[in-house]
Design a protein around this motif. Structure first.
Motif, PDB file in Angstrom:
ATOM      1  N   MET A   4      27.567 -78.840  21.287  1.00  0.00           N
ATOM      2  CA  MET A   4      27.200 -79.429  20.013  1.00  0.00           C
ATOM      3  C   MET A   4      25.896 -80.230  20.182  1.00  0.00           C
ATOM      4  O   MET A   4      25.670 -80.858  21.205  1.00  0.00           O
ATOM      5  CB  MET A   4      28.314 -80.338  19.518  1.00  0.00           C
ATOM      6  CG  MET A   4      28.127 -80.748  18.090  1.00  0.00           C
ATOM      7  SD  MET A   4      29.691 -81.294  17.436  1.00  0.00           S
ATOM      8  CE  MET A   4      29.160 -82.756  16.626  1.00  0.00           C
ATOM      9  N   GLU A   5      25.111 -80.243  19.142  1.00  0.00           N
ATOM     10  CA  GLU A   5      23.789 -80.859  19.161  1.00  0.00           C
ATOM     11  C   GLU A   5      23.891 -82.347  18.785  1.00  0.00           C
ATOM     12  O   GLU A   5      24.539 -82.697  17.811  1.00  0.00           O
ATOM     13  CB  GLU A   5      22.933 -80.115  18.130  1.00  0.00           C
ATOM     14  CG  GLU A   5      21.480 -80.254  18.290  1.00  0.00           C
ATOM     15  CD  GLU A   5      20.751 -79.333  17.323  1.00  0.00           C
ATOM     16  OE1 GLU A   5      19.752 -78.766  17.751  1.00  0.00           O
ATOM     17  OE2 GLU A   5      21.168 -79.201  16.171  1.00  0.00           O
ATOM     18  N   SER A   6      23.257 -83.196  19.578  1.00  0.00           N
ATOM     19  CA  SER A   6      23.263 -84.620  19.243  1.00  0.00           C
ATOM     20  C   SER A   6      22.302 -84.875  18.084  1.00  0.00           C
ATOM     21  O   SER A   6      21.494 -84.018  17.727  1.00  0.00           O
ATOM     22  CB  SER A   6      22.867 -85.456  20.462  1.00  0.00           C
ATOM     23  OG  SER A   6      21.491 -85.290  20.727  1.00  0.00           O
ATOM     24  N   ASP A   7      22.401 -86.053  17.510  1.00  0.00           N
ATOM     25  CA  ASP A   7      21.538 -86.402  16.367  1.00  0.00           C
ATOM     26  C   ASP A   7      20.062 -86.373  16.742  1.00  0.00           C
ATOM     27  O   ASP A   7      19.232 -85.880  15.984  1.00  0.00           O
ATOM     28  CB  ASP A   7      21.903 -87.788  15.826  1.00  0.00           C
ATOM     29  CG  ASP A   7      23.219 -87.772  15.063  1.00  0.00           C
ATOM     30  OD1 ASP A   7      23.650 -86.688  14.641  1.00  0.00           O
ATOM     31  OD2 ASP A   7      23.794 -88.862  14.887  1.00  0.00           O
ATOM     32  N   SER A   8      19.731 -86.901  17.920  1.00  0.00           N
ATOM     33  CA  SER A   8      18.329 -86.923  18.331  1.00  0.00           C
ATOM     34  C   SER A   8      17.818 -85.511  18.602  1.00  0.00           C
ATOM     35  O   SER A   8      16.676 -85.187  18.276  1.00  0.00           O
ATOM     36  CB  SER A   8      18.131 -87.821  19.545  1.00  0.00           C
ATOM     37  OG  SER A   8      18.853 -87.324  20.648  1.00  0.00           O
ATOM     38  N   GLU A   9      18.651 -84.647  19.184  1.00  0.00           N
ATOM     39  CA  GLU A   9      18.242 -83.265  19.413  1.00  0.00           C
ATOM     40  C   GLU A   9      18.048 -82.521  18.100  1.00  0.00           C
ATOM     41  O   GLU A   9      17.114 -81.734  17.945  1.00  0.00           O
ATOM     42  CB  GLU A   9      19.283 -82.541  20.270  1.00  0.00           C
ATOM     43  CG  GLU A   9      19.333 -82.996  21.704  1.00  0.00           C
ATOM     44  CD  GLU A   9      20.497 -82.401  22.467  1.00  0.00           C
ATOM     45  OE1 GLU A   9      21.537 -82.072  21.823  1.00  0.00           O
ATOM     46  OE2 GLU A   9      20.398 -82.269  23.690  1.00  0.00           O
ATOM     47  N   LYS A  10      18.932 -82.787  17.153  1.00  0.00           N
ATOM     48  CA  LYS A  10      18.826 -82.143  15.840  1.00  0.00           C
ATOM     49  C   LYS A  10      17.545 -82.585  15.131  1.00  0.00           C
ATOM     50  O   LYS A  10      16.819 -81.765  14.567  1.00  0.00           O
ATOM     51  CB  LYS A  10      20.043 -82.496  14.986  1.00  0.00           C
ATOM     52  CG  LYS A  10      20.048 -81.835  13.641  1.00  0.00           C
ATOM     53  CD  LYS A  10      21.294 -82.184  12.862  1.00  0.00           C
ATOM     54  CE  LYS A  10      21.286 -81.507  11.505  1.00  0.00           C
ATOM     55  NZ  LYS A  10      22.479 -81.844  10.728  1.00  0.00           N
ATOM     56  N   GLU A  11      17.270 -83.886  15.186  1.00  0.00           N
ATOM     57  CA  GLU A  11      16.060 -84.409  14.564  1.00  0.00           C
ATOM     58  C   GLU A  11      14.811 -83.822  15.229  1.00  0.00           C
ATOM     59  O   GLU A  11      13.861 -83.428  14.548  1.00  0.00           O
ATOM     60  CB  GLU A  11      16.047 -85.932  14.657  1.00  0.00           C
ATOM     61  CG  GLU A  11      14.891 -86.567  13.931  1.00  0.00           C
ATOM     62  CD  GLU A  11      14.953 -88.082  13.979  1.00  0.00           C
ATOM     63  OE1 GLU A  11      13.947 -88.698  13.587  1.00  0.00           O
ATOM     64  OE2 GLU A  11      15.973 -88.647  14.398  1.00  0.00           O
ATOM     65  N   GLU A  12      14.815 -83.736  16.530  1.00  0.00           N
ATOM     66  CA  GLU A  12      13.684 -83.159  17.254  1.00  0.00           C
ATOM     67  C   GLU A  12      13.493 -81.688  16.880  1.00  0.00           C
ATOM     68  O   GLU A  12      12.369 -81.229  16.661  1.00  0.00           O
ATOM     69  CB  GLU A  12      13.909 -83.294  18.761  1.00  0.00           C
ATOM     70  CG  GLU A  12      12.743 -82.824  19.594  1.00  0.00           C
ATOM     71  CD  GLU A  12      12.996 -83.003  21.080  1.00  0.00           C
ATOM     72  OE1 GLU A  12      12.443 -82.210  21.859  1.00  0.00           O
ATOM     73  OE2 GLU A  12      13.742 -83.932  21.455  1.00  0.00           O
ATOM     74  N   ARG A  13      14.571 -80.945  16.785  1.00  0.00           N
ATOM     75  CA  ARG A  13      14.496 -79.531  16.411  1.00  0.00           C
ATOM     76  C   ARG A  13      13.949 -79.364  14.998  1.00  0.00           C
ATOM     77  O   ARG A  13      13.074 -78.535  14.744  1.00  0.00           O
ATOM     78  CB  ARG A  13      15.878 -78.880  16.519  1.00  0.00           C
ATOM     79  CG  ARG A  13      15.888 -77.400  16.149  1.00  0.00           C
ATOM     80  CD  ARG A  13      17.271 -76.786  16.239  1.00  0.00           C
ATOM     81  NE  ARG A  13      18.292 -77.490  15.475  1.00  0.00           N
ATOM     82  CZ  ARG A  13      18.476 -77.353  14.147  1.00  0.00           C
ATOM     83  NH1 ARG A  13      17.714 -76.562  13.450  1.00  0.00           N
ATOM     84  NH2 ARG A  13      19.431 -78.030  13.532  1.00  0.00           N
ATOM     85  N   LEU A  14      14.442 -80.189  14.077  1.00  0.00           N
ATOM     86  CA  LEU A  14      13.968 -80.113  12.695  1.00  0.00           C
ATOM     87  C   LEU A  14      12.492 -80.474  12.594  1.00  0.00           C
ATOM     88  O   LEU A  14      11.737 -79.829  11.850  1.00  0.00           O
ATOM     89  CB  LEU A  14      14.804 -81.024  11.792  1.00  0.00           C
ATOM     90  CG  LEU A  14      16.239 -80.568  11.549  1.00  0.00           C
ATOM     91  CD1 LEU A  14      17.012 -81.648  10.786  1.00  0.00           C
ATOM     92  CD2 LEU A  14      16.273 -79.254  10.801  1.00  0.00           C
ATOM     93  N   ASN A  15      12.071 -81.490  13.329  1.00  0.00           N
ATOM     94  CA  ASN A  15      10.653 -81.860  13.348  1.00  0.00           C
ATOM     95  C   ASN A  15       9.804 -80.719  13.895  1.00  0.00           C
ATOM     96  O   ASN A  15       8.753 -80.401  13.350  1.00  0.00           O
ATOM     97  CB  ASN A  15      10.421 -83.120  14.181  1.00  0.00           C
ATOM     98  CG  ASN A  15      10.812 -84.369  13.443  1.00  0.00           C
ATOM     99  OD1 ASN A  15      10.828 -84.402  12.224  1.00  0.00           O
ATOM    100  ND2 ASN A  15      11.135 -85.408  14.193  1.00  0.00           N
TER     101      ASN A  15
END
Length: 55
Positions: A1-12
């Motif tokens: 599962m993707e952490s919040d910071s990883e998800k934010e980095e991916r979206l950016n």
């Protein structure tokens, strides 16, 4: 599962990769067209008159 910071980095990363020169041109054109309505300054005011020191 993707952490919040990883998800934010991916979206950016996806966002920045999606910006093509054509899209940026359209975006800048739209911003400049819409910003003209906010930049109506009217008549420029006269500068203040100041007293000169007597010699």
């Amino acid at each position: 599962m993707e952490s919040d910071s990883e998800k934010e980095e991916r979206l950016n990363r996806e966002f920045w990769e999606s910006l093509t020169p054509e899209y940026l041109d359209q975006l800048l054109e739209e911003l400049s067209r819409k910003s003209k309505a906010f930049l109506s300054f009217g008549e420029p005011s006269m500068p203040r008159k100041t007293r000169r020191k007597k010699p």
